[in-house]
Design a protein around this motif. Structure first.
Motif, PDB file in Angstrom:
ATOM      1  N   PRO A  78       0.922  -1.076  -0.082  1.00  0.00           N
ATOM      2  CA  PRO A  78       0.021   0.006   0.074  1.00  0.00           C
ATOM      3  C   PRO A  78       0.758   1.219  -0.188  1.00  0.00           C
ATOM      4  O   PRO A  78       0.886   1.853   0.970  1.00  0.00           O
ATOM      5  N   LEU A  79       1.517   1.585  -1.262  1.00  0.00           N
ATOM      6  CA  LEU A  79       2.287   2.608  -1.408  1.00  0.00           C
ATOM      7  C   LEU A  79       1.611   3.763  -2.208  1.00  0.00           C
ATOM      8  O   LEU A  79       1.185   3.506  -3.164  1.00  0.00           O
ATOM      9  N   ALA A  80       1.724   4.866  -1.849  1.00  0.00           N
ATOM     10  CA  ALA A  80       1.032   5.885  -2.414  1.00  0.00           C
ATOM     11  C   ALA A  80       1.600   6.303  -3.751  1.00  0.00           C
ATOM     12  O   ALA A  80       1.081   6.511  -4.702  1.00  0.00           O
ATOM     13  N   ASP A  81       3.013   6.068  -3.898  1.00  0.00           N
ATOM     14  CA  ASP A  81       3.745   6.409  -5.001  1.00  0.00           C
ATOM     15  C   ASP A  81       4.217   5.147  -5.554  1.00  0.00           C
ATOM     16  O   ASP A  81       4.650   4.082  -5.041  1.00  0.00           O
ATOM     17  N   ALA A  82       3.718   5.064  -7.100  1.00  0.00           N
ATOM     18  CA  ALA A  82       4.211   3.929  -7.810  1.00  0.00           C
ATOM     19  C   ALA A  82       5.699   3.628  -8.009  1.00  0.00           C
ATOM     20  O   ALA A  82       6.147   2.373  -7.915  1.00  0.00           O
ATOM     21  N   SER A  83       6.537   4.337  -7.490  1.00  0.00           N
ATOM     22  CA  SER A  83       7.937   4.166  -7.671  1.00  0.00           C
ATOM     23  C   SER A  83       8.580   4.090  -6.315  1.00  0.00           C
ATOM     24  O   SER A  83       9.893   4.032  -6.150  1.00  0.00           O
ATOM     25  N   GLY A  84       7.906   4.077  -5.203  1.00  0.00           N
ATOM     26  CA  GLY A  84       8.533   3.965  -3.685  1.00  0.00           C
ATOM     27  C   GLY A  84       8.905   2.995  -3.414  1.00  0.00           C
ATOM     28  O   GLY A  84       8.524   1.742  -4.078  1.00  0.00           O
ATOM     29  N   GLN A  85      10.192   2.939  -2.675  1.00  0.00           N
ATOM     30  CA  GLN A  85      10.659   1.871  -2.181  1.00  0.00           C
ATOM     31  C   GLN A  85      11.007   1.962  -0.679  1.00  0.00           C
ATOM     32  O   GLN A  85      11.395   2.982  -0.097  1.00  0.00           O
ATOM     33  N   ILE A  86      10.637   0.835   0.165  1.00  0.00           N
ATOM     34  CA  ILE A  86      10.780   1.032   1.450  1.00  0.00           C
ATOM     35  C   ILE A  86      12.260   0.654   1.903  1.00  0.00           C
ATOM     36  O   ILE A  86      12.913  -0.219   1.059  1.00  0.00           O
ATOM     37  N   ASP A  87      12.616   1.509   2.784  1.00  0.00           N
ATOM     38  CA  ASP A  87      14.038   1.393   3.182  1.00  0.00           C
ATOM     39  C   ASP A  87      14.070   0.444   4.308  1.00  0.00           C
ATOM     40  O   ASP A  87      13.726   1.052   5.333  1.00  0.00           O
ATOM     41  N   GLY A  88      14.794  -0.646   4.346  1.00  0.00           N
ATOM     42  CA  GLY A  88      14.813  -1.370   5.465  1.00  0.00           C
ATOM     43  C   GLY A  88      15.427  -0.901   6.812  1.00  0.00           C
ATOM     44  O   GLY A  88      15.013  -1.276   7.730  1.00  0.00           O
ATOM     45  N   GLN A  89      16.418  -0.266   6.547  1.00  0.00           N
ATOM     46  CA  GLN A  89      17.124   0.536   7.817  1.00  0.00           C
ATOM     47  C   GLN A  89      15.975   1.380   8.281  1.00  0.00           C
ATOM     48  O   GLN A  89      15.911   1.036   9.838  1.00  0.00           O
ATOM     49  N   ALA A  90      15.500   2.106   7.595  1.00  0.00           N
ATOM     50  CA  ALA A  90      14.532   2.994   8.454  1.00  0.00           C
ATOM     51  C   ALA A  90      13.115   2.341   9.042  1.00  0.00           C
ATOM     52  O   ALA A  90      12.697   2.700   9.974  1.00  0.00           O
ATOM     53  N   TRP A  91      12.670   1.313   7.919  1.00  0.00           N
ATOM     54  CA  TRP A  91      11.637   0.464   8.508  1.00  0.00           C
ATOM     55  C   TRP A  91      11.795  -0.267   9.921  1.00  0.00           C
ATOM     56  O   TRP A  91      10.961  -0.204  10.712  1.00  0.00           O
ATOM     57  N   CYS A  92      13.021  -0.660   9.971  1.00  0.00           N
ATOM     58  CA  CYS A  92      13.376  -1.492  11.252  1.00  0.00           C
ATOM     59  C   CYS A  92      13.702  -0.329  12.532  1.00  0.00           C
ATOM     60  O   CYS A  92      13.818  -0.772  13.746  1.00  0.00           O
ATOM     61  N   THR A  93      13.983   0.837  12.388  1.00  0.00           N
ATOM     62  CA  THR A  93      14.470   1.508  13.307  1.00  0.00           C
ATOM     63  C   THR A  93      13.705   2.808  13.534  1.00  0.00           C
ATOM     64  O   THR A  93      12.411   2.727  14.271  1.00  0.00           O
ATOM     65  N   GLU A  94      13.809   3.921  12.866  1.00  0.00           N
ATOM     66  CA  GLU A  94      12.925   5.175  13.121  1.00  0.00           C
ATOM     67  C   GLU A  94      11.721   4.909  12.974  1.00  0.00           C
ATOM     68  O   GLU A  94      10.621   5.500  13.598  1.00  0.00           O
ATOM     69  N   LEU A  95      11.224   4.417  11.740  1.00  0.00           N
ATOM     70  CA  LEU A  95       9.762   4.366  11.118  1.00  0.00           C
ATOM     71  C   LEU A  95       9.060   3.416  12.347  1.00  0.00           C
ATOM     72  O   LEU A  95       7.968   3.867  12.749  1.00  0.00           O
ATOM     73  N   ALA A  96       9.666   2.417  12.597  1.00  0.00           N
ATOM     74  CA  ALA A  96       8.961   1.262  13.724  1.00  0.00           C
ATOM     75  C   ALA A  96       8.780   2.222  15.016  1.00  0.00           C
ATOM     76  O   ALA A  96       7.923   2.263  15.767  1.00  0.00           O
ATOM     77  N   ARG A  97       9.919   2.987  15.431  1.00  0.00           N
ATOM     78  CA  ARG A  97       9.813   3.744  16.735  1.00  0.00           C
ATOM     79  C   ARG A  97       8.835   4.690  16.756  1.00  0.00           C
ATOM     80  O   ARG A  97       8.095   4.971  17.501  1.00  0.00           O
ATOM     81  N   GLN A  98       8.796   5.615  15.521  1.00  0.00           N
ATOM     82  CA  GLN A  98       7.631   6.580  15.421  1.00  0.00           C
ATOM     83  C   GLN A  98       6.129   5.989  15.497  1.00  0.00           C
ATOM     84  O   GLN A  98       5.132   6.464  16.223  1.00  0.00           O
ATOM     85  N   ARG A  99       5.970   4.762  14.884  1.00  0.00           N
ATOM     86  CA  ARG A  99       4.857   4.154  15.000  1.00  0.00           C
ATOM     87  C   ARG A  99       4.317   3.817  16.275  1.00  0.00           C
ATOM     88  O   ARG A  99       3.254   3.989  16.707  1.00  0.00           O
ATOM     89  N   ARG A 100       5.316   3.166  16.955  1.00  0.00           N
ATOM     90  CA  ARG A 100       5.100   2.537  18.271  1.00  0.00           C
ATOM     91  C   ARG A 100       4.766   3.743  19.259  1.00  0.00           C
ATOM     92  O   ARG A 100       4.171   3.695  19.971  1.00  0.00           O
ATOM     93  N   ASP A 101       5.755   4.713  19.279  1.00  0.00           N
ATOM     94  CA  ASP A 101       5.782   5.764  20.180  1.00  0.00           C
ATOM     95  C   ASP A 101       4.449   6.586  19.871  1.00  0.00           C
ATOM     96  O   ASP A 101       3.768   7.077  21.162  1.00  0.00           O
ATOM     97  N   SER A 102       3.892   6.699  18.858  1.00  0.00           N
ATOM     98  CA  SER A 102       2.435   7.500  18.406  1.00  0.00           C
ATOM     99  C   SER A 102       1.683   6.646  19.169  1.00  0.00           C
ATOM    100  O   SER A 102       0.228   7.301  19.178  1.00  0.00           O
ATOM    101  N   GLY A 103       1.609   5.342  19.385  1.00  0.00           N
ATOM    102  CA  GLY A 103       0.311   4.433  19.458  1.00  0.00           C
ATOM    103  C   GLY A 103      -0.199   3.635  18.402  1.00  0.00           C
ATOM    104  O   GLY A 103      -1.126   3.110  18.633  1.00  0.00           O
TER     105      GLY A 103
END
Length: 189
Positions: free
Chosen positions: A47-72
């Motif tokens: 479910p990516l808004a941009d057809a050319s988007g790519q998920i960055d594994g490092q960000a997914w495992c660290t800051e993106l996970a932390r942001q989602r968790r901390d925001s509830g």
């Protein structure tokens, strides 16, 4: 405090079955996560808004996970095969509504791990843990029509089909309908 809303942190969650372990992702999991999200079949349904988007594994495992968790809002998890402790997939929760005690779960598996029932096993275990251990009343799963593999995961994990949400999502930059599946506390009886 009037006017202030307390933000709940998403609960720490680790679940195990005889074949898999689901645990929060670590920075060391980034290469495996890159492999999961770089797969063509996985990208077809992300479910990516941009057809050319790519998920960055490092960000997914660290800051993106932390942001989602901390925001509830949810969390990011690794699905590990117990026999070799290899990360073979990702699960993530999002769209958490603390008042209604509901959240949505999504997942993606590496190509070499598909077809063995690991996704259904993990989704089922996480849904049960969220309900029994953390007081959730409802876990939702949304599937783009045509994604037969995800529909099978929902069925095998014990989710019930509720209907079609018209124009409710996007896949690779295009608007799509989404099938709504749910697992509720009453399903455990």
């Amino acid at each position: 405090m009037i006017g202030q809303v307390a933000i709940r942190r998403f609960p720490a969650l680790t679940v195990s079955t005889p074949r898999i372990e689901v645990r929060p992702l670590l920075a060391a999991d980034a290469d495996a996560v890159d492999e999961v999200f770089a797969d063509r079949q996985t990208q077809r349904w992300l479910p990516l808004a941009d057809a050319s988007g790519q998920i960055d594994g490092q960000a997914w495992c660290t800051e993106l996970a932390r942001q989602r968790r901390d925001s509830g809002d949810g969390d990011h998890y690794g699905l590990l095969r117990r026999e070799d402790q290899r990360v073979v997939g990702c699960l993530w929760t999002r769209r958490t509504d603390w008042g209604a005690r509901l959240t949505e779960i999504s997942y993606a598996l590496a190509p070499h791990a598909r077809g063995f029932g690991l996704a259904a096993e993990a989704v089922d275990a996480v849904a049960i843990a969220l309900i029994l251990e953390h007081g959730f009343q409802r876990v939702e799963l949304r599937v783009a029509p045509g994604n037969v593999a995800s529909r099978r995961v929902a069925e095998k994990a014990g989710f019930s089909y509720e209907g079609l949400l018209r124009n409710a999502g996007f896949v690779r930059g295009a608007r799509v309908d989404l099938e709504l599946w749910s697992f509720v506390a009453a399903d455990l009886r």
